[in-house]
Design an enzyme around this catalytic site. Structure first.
Site, PDB file in Angstrom:
ATOM      1  N   LYS A 178       0.968  -1.205  -0.108  1.00  0.00           N
ATOM      2  CA  LYS A 178       0.021   0.026   0.121  1.00  0.00           C
ATOM      3  C   LYS A 178       0.810   1.104  -0.003  1.00  0.00           C
ATOM      4  O   LYS A 178       1.434   1.509   0.954  1.00  0.00           O
ATOM      5  CB  LYS A 178      -1.077   0.050   1.307  1.00  0.00           C
ATOM      6  CG  LYS A 178      -1.927   1.137   0.983  1.00  0.00           C
ATOM      7  CD  LYS A 178      -2.612   1.640   2.296  1.00  0.00           C
ATOM      8  CE  LYS A 178      -1.859   2.713   2.957  1.00  0.00           C
ATOM      9  NZ  LYS A 178      -1.383   3.847   2.214  1.00  0.00           N
ATOM     10  N   GLU A 252       9.278   0.796  10.991  1.00  0.00           N
ATOM     11  CA  GLU A 252      10.487   2.027  10.829  1.00  0.00           C
ATOM     12  C   GLU A 252       9.654   3.310  11.086  1.00  0.00           C
ATOM     13  O   GLU A 252       8.753   3.764  10.217  1.00  0.00           O
ATOM     14  CB  GLU A 252      11.081   1.814   9.366  1.00  0.00           C
ATOM     15  CG  GLU A 252      11.609   0.543   9.238  1.00  0.00           C
ATOM     16  CD  GLU A 252      13.093   0.453   9.937  1.00  0.00           C
ATOM     17  OE1 GLU A 252      13.525   1.437  10.694  1.00  0.00           O
ATOM     18  OE2 GLU A 252      13.859  -0.563   9.795  1.00  0.00           O
ATOM     19  N   CYS A 286      13.478  10.312   7.761  1.00  0.00           N
ATOM     20  CA  CYS A 286      13.585   9.915   9.109  1.00  0.00           C
ATOM     21  C   CYS A 286      14.850   9.905   9.872  1.00  0.00           C
ATOM     22  O   CYS A 286      14.910  10.350  11.223  1.00  0.00           O
ATOM     23  CB  CYS A 286      13.009   8.663   9.204  1.00  0.00           C
ATOM     24  SG  CYS A 286      13.784   7.473   8.328  1.00  0.00           S
ATOM     25  N   GLU A 385       9.689  15.623  16.081  1.00  0.00           N
ATOM     26  CA  GLU A 385      10.098  15.497  14.573  1.00  0.00           C
ATOM     27  C   GLU A 385       9.258  16.426  13.931  1.00  0.00           C
ATOM     28  O   GLU A 385       8.129  16.384  13.885  1.00  0.00           O
ATOM     29  CB  GLU A 385       9.755  13.962  14.101  1.00  0.00           C
ATOM     30  CG  GLU A 385       9.912  13.800  12.480  1.00  0.00           C
ATOM     31  CD  GLU A 385       9.806  12.391  12.075  1.00  0.00           C
ATOM     32  OE1 GLU A 385       8.697  12.263  12.400  1.00  0.00           O
ATOM     33  OE2 GLU A 385      10.829  11.878  11.570  1.00  0.00           O
TER      34      GLU A 385
HETATM   35  P1  NAD Z   1       2.330   8.542   7.981  1.00  0.00           P
HETATM   36  O1  NAD Z   1       2.315   7.196   9.180  1.00  0.00           O
HETATM   37  O2  NAD Z   1       1.146   9.226   8.117  1.00  0.00           O
HETATM   38  O3  NAD Z   1       1.634   7.508   6.755  1.00  0.00           O
HETATM   39  C1  NAD Z   1       2.720   6.343   6.412  1.00  0.00           C
HETATM   40  C2  NAD Z   1       2.023   5.544   5.568  1.00  0.00           C
HETATM   41  O4  NAD Z   1       0.910   4.606   6.545  1.00  0.00           O
HETATM   42  C3  NAD Z   1       1.078   5.907   4.480  1.00  0.00           C
HETATM   43  O5  NAD Z   1       0.894   4.907   3.456  1.00  0.00           O
HETATM   44  C4  NAD Z   1      -0.273   5.988   5.244  1.00  0.00           C
HETATM   45  O6  NAD Z   1      -1.342   5.770   4.194  1.00  0.00           O
HETATM   46  C5  NAD Z   1      -0.394   4.769   6.048  1.00  0.00           C
HETATM   47  N1  NAD Z   1      -1.022   4.890   7.321  1.00  0.00           N
HETATM   48  C6  NAD Z   1      -1.296   6.000   8.222  1.00  0.00           C
HETATM   49  N2  NAD Z   1      -1.816   5.447   9.158  1.00  0.00           N
HETATM   50  C7  NAD Z   1      -1.937   4.228   9.180  1.00  0.00           C
HETATM   51  C8  NAD Z   1      -2.699   3.412  10.088  1.00  0.00           C
HETATM   52  N3  NAD Z   1      -3.295   3.789  11.352  1.00  0.00           N
HETATM   53  N4  NAD Z   1      -2.609   2.112   9.692  1.00  0.00           N
HETATM   54  C9  NAD Z   1      -2.264   1.569   8.745  1.00  0.00           C
HETATM   55  N5  NAD Z   1      -1.511   2.519   7.562  1.00  0.00           N
HETATM   56  C10 NAD Z   1      -1.474   3.962   7.978  1.00  0.00           C
HETATM   57  O7  NAD Z   1       3.385   9.001   7.814  1.00  0.00           O
HETATM   58  P2  NAD Z   1       3.936   9.919   6.528  1.00  0.00           P
HETATM   59  O8  NAD Z   1       3.598  11.161   7.031  1.00  0.00           O
HETATM   60  O9  NAD Z   1       3.619   9.320   5.169  1.00  0.00           O
HETATM   61  O10 NAD Z   1       5.506   9.958   6.549  1.00  0.00           O
HETATM   62  C11 NAD Z   1       6.458  10.534   7.408  1.00  0.00           C
HETATM   63  C12 NAD Z   1       6.861   9.884   8.664  1.00  0.00           C
HETATM   64  O11 NAD Z   1       7.233   8.523   8.370  1.00  0.00           O
HETATM   65  C13 NAD Z   1       7.518  10.706   9.570  1.00  0.00           C
HETATM   66  O12 NAD Z   1       7.293  10.399  10.736  1.00  0.00           O
HETATM   67  C14 NAD Z   1       9.144   9.693   9.130  1.00  0.00           C
HETATM   68  O13 NAD Z   1       9.959   9.862  10.338  1.00  0.00           O
HETATM   69  C15 NAD Z   1       8.540   8.284   9.123  1.00  0.00           C
HETATM   70  N6  NAD Z   1       9.617   7.820   8.313  1.00  0.00           N
HETATM   71  C16 NAD Z   1      10.436   6.729   9.059  1.00  0.00           C
HETATM   72  C17 NAD Z   1      11.508   6.079   8.280  1.00  0.00           C
HETATM   73  C18 NAD Z   1      12.257   5.032   8.953  1.00  0.00           C
HETATM   74  O14 NAD Z   1      12.736   4.009   8.258  1.00  0.00           O
HETATM   75  N7  NAD Z   1      12.286   4.973  10.191  1.00  0.00           N
HETATM   76  C19 NAD Z   1      11.730   6.361   7.087  1.00  0.00           C
HETATM   77  C20 NAD Z   1      10.776   7.312   6.333  1.00  0.00           C
HETATM   78  C21 NAD Z   1       9.860   8.003   6.876  1.00  0.00           C
END
Ligand code: NAD
Length: 481
Positions: A178, A252, A286, A385
Site C-alpha cells: 500500500k 520503521e 526520518c 520531529e
Molecule cells: P504516516 O504514518 O502518516 O503514513 C505512512 C503510511 O502509512 C501511508 O501509506 C499512510 O497511508 C499509512 N497509514 C497511516 N496511518 C495508518 C494506520 N493507522 N494504519 C495503517 N496505515 C496507516 O507517515 P507519513 O507522513 O506518510 O511519513 C512521514 C513519517 O514517516 C515520518 O514520521 C518519518 O519519520 C517516518 N519515516 C520513517 C522511516 C524509517 O525508516 N524509520 C523512513 C521514512 C519515513
C-alpha cells in the site's frame, strides 16, 4: 500531459477496481494535477490478499520455489526497474519535491540494487545442520513468513518500498503493497516493471489508498506479517493491532537524531556530507540529524557555518539538475513546519536564516532552510520531529553533557558525530542511544542493519537481518536419542 491509470495491479494484471474513486496527485511545485490512479477499496484489498495467498501456496507457488529460481525472476525485475530508473526518479521528484539529483540516486538507483542483493543472498543460503549437545543434530530450515502487508510513506517511496520487497520476495513471501496517496505514480511504474519481468501473478499486488485502507490491510486475516514505515503515531496503532493478533511486525518510525559536532571538528571541510546528514530531501527523511549539538567553545563559529550552508542552498524546481532543495510534499506539511518555526521562536530560539516561504515564488509549498540558534534541549523544536528543513543548534559544555543531550530524546534512529579523529567519533557513537550513527557523514549502507530504538521503531531492515525478518525458522531434530 497527466499520467493516469485505470486499473489496479492485482494478480499480475491491471484489475478493474471495485469502486470508482480516484487518487489525484498534485505537484508540490506547480500545484497542478500531474496524474491519477484508482483508489483501492476494502474489496480490492481482499482480492489482493487472496491473490497473494494463492501465489504463495498454490501449485508451483512462489513460496515453494528454490531461492535460485526466484533469484532469476528478481534479477529480471531489477533489469526492468533499471530500464525505468530515470522515469521513476522524475515521477518521485515531481510528486514529492525531492531534488532530481537525489531521486536518481535513491529512487531510480536503489531499488534494483536491493532486489539483486537479496536475491543473491537468499540463493546462497543453505539449510544448516547443527551438532547438538544431546548427542543428535538439528536441521535448521528457513521458509517464507507468508503474505506480507507492506505500507510505505511518501518521503522516499521507492527506496523504502524495496527495503521491504527485496528481502520479502527473495525469502519467498508474496506482498500486498500500500503506497501513500501522495506518491502513487512511481508505484504503478513498479507494476509495469513487474509485468515486463514476468513476476508471477499475485506475487506482488498494489493497493493505493489512505490510512483507513492501511489499517484494513494490517488487520486482514489473510496477512501473515506487516512491514510498516511511517509516523510513530501510526506505528503505535499498527503495533496494537499486530499485538492483539500476535502478527509479526517491523516498524520503521520517526526520528529526531543528533548531529554532534566535537570540539576538534572541521565542519566547513565536510559541509556537503553535513548537508546530506541534516537537510537532505528538504528535511523529510526520518534519520536526519536535525538537532545539532555544538561545543560552547566553538558555538558561534558552528552556528555561522551552518547558517552559511543553509543560505547558500539552491532552492527551486526539484526537476532541475542543480536544485538542492525543492518544495515540501503538501500544503499541510508546510503548515505543520511553519507551526514549528513559530513554536521555536516562541520558546526563545533565534532564527539565523530562513523562517519564511522562500523568495518571490507564488506557487509551490516551499519553506526556506531555517536555522535556529540558542535552542535548549527541552524546547519543542529540539524534541519533536518536524519533517522539514529546520535545524536546531544546541550548545553543550563538555562531552558528558553532549552525550546526555544527544540521548535526551524519545527517538533513536540516526545521528552523526563530526570530528577530526574518527576513532574518537566511533567511541562517542557507542554512547549514543540510537540504531545507527555515522562518523563525519551518514549513509545507511545496504549491508548493515538499519532501524530504530525507543519511539523510532521495532526490528531492522537491510543487511542479512532484513532477510531474516521475512523468514520462519524450523528446527528438525535429527538422530534423536
Ligand atoms: P504516516 O504514518 O502518516 O503514513 C505512512 C503510511 O502509512 C501511508 O501509506 C499512510 O497511508 C499509512 N497509514 C497511516 N496511518 C495508518 C494506520 N493507522 N494504519 C495503517 N496505515 C496507516 O507517515 P507519513 O507522513 O506518510 O511519513 C512521514 C513519517 O514517516 C515520518 O514520521 C518519518 O519519520 C517516518 N519515516 C520513517 C522511516 C524509517 O525508516 N524509520 C523512513 C521514512 C519515513
Amino acid at each position: 500531459m497527466t499520467i493516469d491509470y485505470e486499473g489496479l495491479y492485482i494478480r499480475g494484471e491491471w484489475a478493474r477496481p471495485a469502486g470508482d474513486t480516484t487518487i489525484s496527485v498534485i505537484s508540490p511545485t506547480t500545484e497542478q494535477l500531474i496524474g491519477s490512479v484508482p483508489e483501492a477499496s476494502e474489496r480490492d484489498v481482499d482480492d489482493a490478499v487472496d491473490a497473494a495467498r494463492a501465489a504463495l501456496e498454490g501449485a508451483d507457488g512462489w513460496g515453494t520455489w528454490a531461492p535460485t529460481r526466484r533469484a532469476e525472476v528478481l534479477h529480471r525485475f531489477a533489469d526492468e526497474l533499471d530500464a525505468r530508473a530515470e522515469e521513476t526518479a522524475r515521477r518521485v521528484s515531481s510528486q514529492n519535491g525531492m531534488a532530481i539529483s537525489l531521486a536518481r540516486q535513491f529512487e531510480g538507483g536503489f531499488p534494483s540494487v536491493l532486489l539483486r542483493y537479496y536475491a543473491d543472498m537468499a540463493a546462497a543460503q543453505e539449510d544448516e545442520v547443527r551438532p547438538g549437545m544431546l548427542g543428535g543434530s538439528t536441521l535448521v530450515t528457513r521458509s517464507p513468513v507468508g503474505v506480507v502487508g507492506a505500507i510505505v510513506p511518501w518521503n522516499v517511496p521507492q527506496a523504502i518500498t524495496f527495503l521491504k520487497l527485496g528481502p520479502a520476495l527473495a525469502a519467498g513471501c508474496t506482498v500486498v503493497l500500500k503506497p501513500s496517496p501522495e506518491t502513487v505514480l512511481d508505484a504503478f511504474l513498479v507494476a509495469e516493471a513487474a509485468i515486463a519481468a514476468g513476476v508471477p501473478a499475485g506475487v506482488l499486488n498494489i493497493v493505493p489508498g489512505g490510512r483507513e485502507l492501511g489499517a484494513y490491510l494490517v488487520a486482514h486475516p489473510g496477512v501473515d506479517k506487516v512491514s510498516f514505515t511511517g509516523s510513530t503515531a501510526a506505528g503505535r496503532s499498527i503495533a496494537r493491532t499486530c499485538g492483539e493478533l500476535l502478527r509479526p511486525v517491523t516498524l520503521e518510525l520517526g526520528g529526531k537524531s543528533a548531529a554532534v559536532v566535537l570540539d576538534d571538528a572541521d565542519l566547513a571541510a565536510n559541509i556537503e556530507s553535513f548537508f546530506a546528514a541534516t537537510l537532505l530531501n528538504n528535511g523529510q527523511i526520518c534519520w536526519l540529524g536535525t538537532r545539532i549539538l555544538a561545543p560552547r567553545s566553538r558555538y558561534s563559529e558552528t552556528v555561522d557555518t551552518i547558517t552559511d550552508l543553509a543560505k547558500g542552498l539552491k532552492i527551486g524546481d526539484p526537476l532541475s539538475d542543480d536544485t538542492q532543495m525543492g518544495p515540501l510534499v503538501s500544503s499541510r506539511q508546510r503548515e505543520r513546519v511553519e507551526g514549528y518555526i513559530e513554536k521555536g521562536k516562541g520558546d526563545g530560539g533565534r532564527v539565523t536564516t530562513g523562517g519564511g516561504r522562500s523568495g518571490s515564488r507564488d506557487t509551490g509549498w516551499f519553506v526556506e532552510p531555517t536555522v535556529f540558534a540558542d535552542v535548549q534541549t527541552g524546547h519543542t523544536i529540539a524534541q519533536e520531529e518536524i519533517f522539514g528543513p529546520v535545524l536546531a543548534v544546541i550548545p553543550y559544555e563538555d562531552e558528558a553533557e553532549a552525550v546526555t543531550i544527544a540521548n535526551h530524546s524519545d527517538y533513536g534512529l540516526g545521528g552523526s558525530i563530526w570530528t577530526a579523529d574518527p576513532e574518537r567519533g566511533a567511541q562517542f557513537a557507542r554512547r549514543v542511544a540510537s540504531g545507527t550513527v555515522g562518523i563525519n557523514g551518514y549513509s545507511n549502507d545496504p549491508t548493515a542493519p538499519f532501524g530504530g530504538i525507543k519511539n523510532s521503531g521495532l526490528g531492522r531492515e537491510l543487511g542479512p537481518e532484513g532477510l531474516a525478518s521475512y523468514q520462519q525458522l524450523k528446527s528438525i531434530y535429527l538422530d534423536v536419542r
